[in-house]
Design an enzyme around this catalytic site. Structure first.
Site, PDB file in Angstrom:
ATOM      1  N   HIS A  26       0.833  -1.198   0.000  1.00 51.74           N
ATOM      2  CA  HIS A  26       0.000   0.000   0.000  1.00 51.74           C
ATOM      3  C   HIS A  26       0.872   1.254   0.000  1.00 51.74           C
ATOM      4  CE1 HIS A  26      -3.665  -2.158   1.656  1.00 51.74           C
ATOM      5  NE2 HIS A  26      -2.725  -2.950   2.151  1.00 51.74           N
ATOM      6  N   GLU A  79       2.491  -0.998   4.398  1.00 54.33           N
ATOM      7  CA  GLU A  79       2.249   0.363   3.940  1.00 54.33           C
ATOM      8  C   GLU A  79       3.578   1.067   3.711  1.00 54.33           C
ATOM      9  OE1 GLU A  79      -0.741   1.981   3.594  1.00 54.33           O
ATOM     10  OE2 GLU A  79      -2.162   0.650   4.632  1.00 54.33           O
ATOM     11  N   HIS A 110      -2.411  -2.891  -3.564  1.00 49.37           N
ATOM     12  CA  HIS A 110      -3.799  -2.759  -3.126  1.00 49.37           C
ATOM     13  C   HIS A 110      -4.718  -2.581  -4.332  1.00 49.37           C
ATOM     14  CE1 HIS A 110      -6.622  -0.804   0.113  1.00 49.37           C
ATOM     15  NE2 HIS A 110      -7.042  -1.962  -0.297  1.00 49.37           N
ATOM     16  N   ASP A 161      -3.626   2.768  -4.755  1.00 45.71           N
ATOM     17  CA  ASP A 161      -2.285   2.658  -4.185  1.00 45.71           C
ATOM     18  C   ASP A 161      -1.702   1.251  -4.416  1.00 45.71           C
ATOM     19  OD1 ASP A 161      -4.381   1.879  -2.204  1.00 45.71           O
ATOM     20  OD2 ASP A 161      -2.680   1.454  -0.905  1.00 45.71           O
TER      21      ASP A 161
END
Ligand code: ZN
Length: 186
Positions: free
Chosen positions: A36, A118, A157, A167
């Protein structure tokens, strides 16, 4: 870099326990990584708002955008900042809440069987070299611990929630990731 199998944590990495997690379904094989991109507020880097957001402690009064996300309960297993520092929020054997409604090769609810990573960034800002280096080191140890995570099962994602999520964005260089993954470990 190593995973402590007992705790489900990356050793030597800062752990901030997020309240946003629960158990994976029984007998789940962890077999996918979802990459992400995130920034808070959008397009701003360097503060610690992402960590606070995942831990449920973000002060919504600090920015108008924060008010729009204050009721979201989300998390990821890991965050890699622009400087390459890594924070873990949820043990790997637990289910983090990062993918939302999602589907991969016919299987829905990707949170059940995936690990969420992330990267601090946006769809339009090139990610930092050190972020790729840290990501590759993480992917390697995760593949060792969870051998079903083949390269084809490291996805964005946007791949599992097309039309809803963009993303990590066009700024994420999948070919560069592959170059690093194919090179000998540092
Ligand atoms: Zn995402």
């Amino acid at each position: 870099m190593q995973i402590d199998i007992m705790t489900g944590l990356l050793s030597g990495v800062k752990f901030l326990q997020s309240p946003h997690f629960n158990a994976r379904p029984e007998q789940t094989n962890i077999d996918m990584i979802v990459i992400h991109g995130i920034s808070l507020p959008p397009n701003q880097f360097g503060a610690h708002f992402i960590e606070q957001f995942f831990c449920g402690s973000l002060d919504a009064s600090l920015h108008p955008y924060f008010e729009t996300i204050q009721n979201l309960r989300v998390s990821s297993h890991l965050l890699i900042t622009r400087e390459g520092s890594i924070t873990q929020f949820v043990p790997f054997h637990q289910r983090a809440w990062h993918a939302g409604e999602s589907r991969f090769q016919g299987r829905a609810q990707c949170n059940d069987f995936s690990i969420g990573i992330e990267l601090e960034g946006t769809d339009d800002t090139l990610y930092e070299k050190v972020q790729y280096e840290q990501l590759v080191a993480i992917i390697r140890v995760l593949q060792k611990a969870y051998p079903r995570i083949t390269r084809e099962r490291v996805v964005g994602h946007s791949d599992i929630a097309p039309g809803r999520k963009t993303d990590p964005g066009k700024s994420f260089d999948w070919r560069y990731l592959d170059c690093l993954l194919m090179a000998a470990p540092a």
